[in-house]
Design an enzyme around this catalytic site. Structure first.
Site, short mmCIF file in Angstrom:
data_model
loop_
_atom_site.label_atom_id
_atom_site.label_comp_id
_atom_site.label_asym_id
_atom_site.label_seq_id
_atom_site.Cartn_x
_atom_site.Cartn_y
_atom_site.Cartn_z
N ASP A 67 30.91 86.05 87.03
CA ASP A 67 29.53 86.39 87.33
C ASP A 67 29.38 87.07 88.69
OD1 ASP A 67 30.16 84.11 88.80
OD2 ASP A 67 28.92 82.79 87.58
N ASN A 135 24.35 70.75 86.96
CA ASN A 135 23.48 70.72 85.77
C ASN A 135 24.25 71.08 84.50
OD1 ASN A 135 23.88 73.45 86.01
ND2 ASN A 135 21.74 73.99 86.33
N HIS A 137 26.12 73.79 84.07
CA HIS A 137 26.31 75.22 83.77
C HIS A 137 27.79 75.60 83.87
CE1 HIS A 137 25.49 76.65 88.21
NE2 HIS A 137 26.75 76.34 88.04
N GLU A 142 22.86 78.75 82.42
CA GLU A 142 22.08 77.58 82.79
C GLU A 142 21.68 76.78 81.53
OE1 GLU A 142 22.21 76.88 85.75
OE2 GLU A 142 21.34 78.34 87.14
P1 PGA Z 1 31.12 74.85 93.01
O1 PGA Z 1 30.27 75.52 91.87
O2 PGA Z 1 32.55 75.12 92.70
O3 PGA Z 1 30.68 75.54 94.29
O4 PGA Z 1 30.78 73.39 93.00
C1 PGA Z 1 30.68 75.36 90.55
C2 PGA Z 1 29.61 75.89 89.65
O5 PGA Z 1 28.44 75.83 90.03
O6 PGA Z 1 29.95 76.35 88.56
#
Ligand code: PGA
Length: 247
Positions: A67, A135, A137, A142
């Protein structure tokens, strides 16, 4: 799903790097899906170390990132172009033309999504590395995203923007939209490697292991994939009551 329990972040990073190193050595032209965020940083450090100290080459490797924010130029330190360059690419010998990251500045974002998905279809990702959001995702898919979605423009939830605010001056400065590989794009990968570390992820990991499959919890789609390995540390597994095993 194969679950590998490791003691801590460092062990998770090492195990994840070892999986990728094996594929990079085995395949003549490996295509690896990459993620940003705090989770894979240690894995990138291990891969860089393998390059610098053990002669691992990335000349034949192609990468696809999950992304990119919309509206941040690649030079912005918070763009994922910049993150990947600083954290990984500038330390290894991967050819520039083998690196793929969605262009969040494209004039026609829909066209950019179509272009990106077509490239994924052409190259076929061998191993996709994923983190997991608090959450649930994966990528920036999302809760509520259709499992059928391919690469698309998404609006980030409040909780994701809050979680990522730590990298920006304020929560308000976090872009509101991103281009992300869709859940269906991710599911096309031959193998999936999901990494989780820390107490912050314990609830999401426990919910993933509950086995309920729902678009309200995007990572749950992984139960439908034939080849998923989860490497999680003790803290991330602290609400899951399981040793390393297969479910
Ligand atoms: P993080 O993010 O590695 O910074 O915890 C992971 C994500 O949100 O997919």
């Amino acid at each position: 799903m194969k679950i590998i329990r490791v003691p801590d972040y460092e062990a998770m990073s090492k195990q994840a790097a070892d999986v990728l190193i094996k594929r990079i050595k085995e395949l003549p032209a490996p295509v690896i899906g990459l993620a940003t965020g705090s989770t894979p940083k240690g894995m990138y450090e291990q891969l860089i170390s393998a390059h610098q100290n053990e002669g691992l080459s990335f000349r034949h490797v192609t990468t696809f990132n999950l992304d990119e924010y919309i509206g941040l130029p690649p030079s912005d330190p918070n763009s994922y172009h910049s993150f990947m360059q600083e954290t990984f690419f500038r330390h290894i010998d991967i050819p520039l033309e083998n690196i793929h990251i969605p262009n969040g500045e494209a004039a026609l974002l829909e066209n950019e999504c179509t272009r990106y998905e077509a490239l994924i279809d052409k190259k076929e990702i061998d191993v996709q590395v994923l983190g997991i959001g608090e959450n649930g995702h994966i990528g920036f898919n999302e809760p509520g995203t259709s499992f059928d979605q391919i690469t698309h423009v998404t609006t980030l939830t409040h909780s994701t923007r809050q979680a990522n605010a730590r990298f920006f001056q304020s929560a308000e400065a976090v872009p509101k939209q991103a281009i992300t590989m869709g859940i269906a794009s991710i599911m096309k990968s031959r193998k999936i490697l999901l990494l989780a570390s820390g107490l912050r992820k314990a609830e999401a990991v426990a919910r993933l292991f509950s086995g309920n499959i729902s678009e309200d919890f995007p990572a749950s789609v992984l139960h439908h994939h034939p080849c998923v390995t989860i490497i999680a540390d003790n803290e991330a597994l602290s609400l899951s009551n399981m040793k390393g095993r297969t479910i």
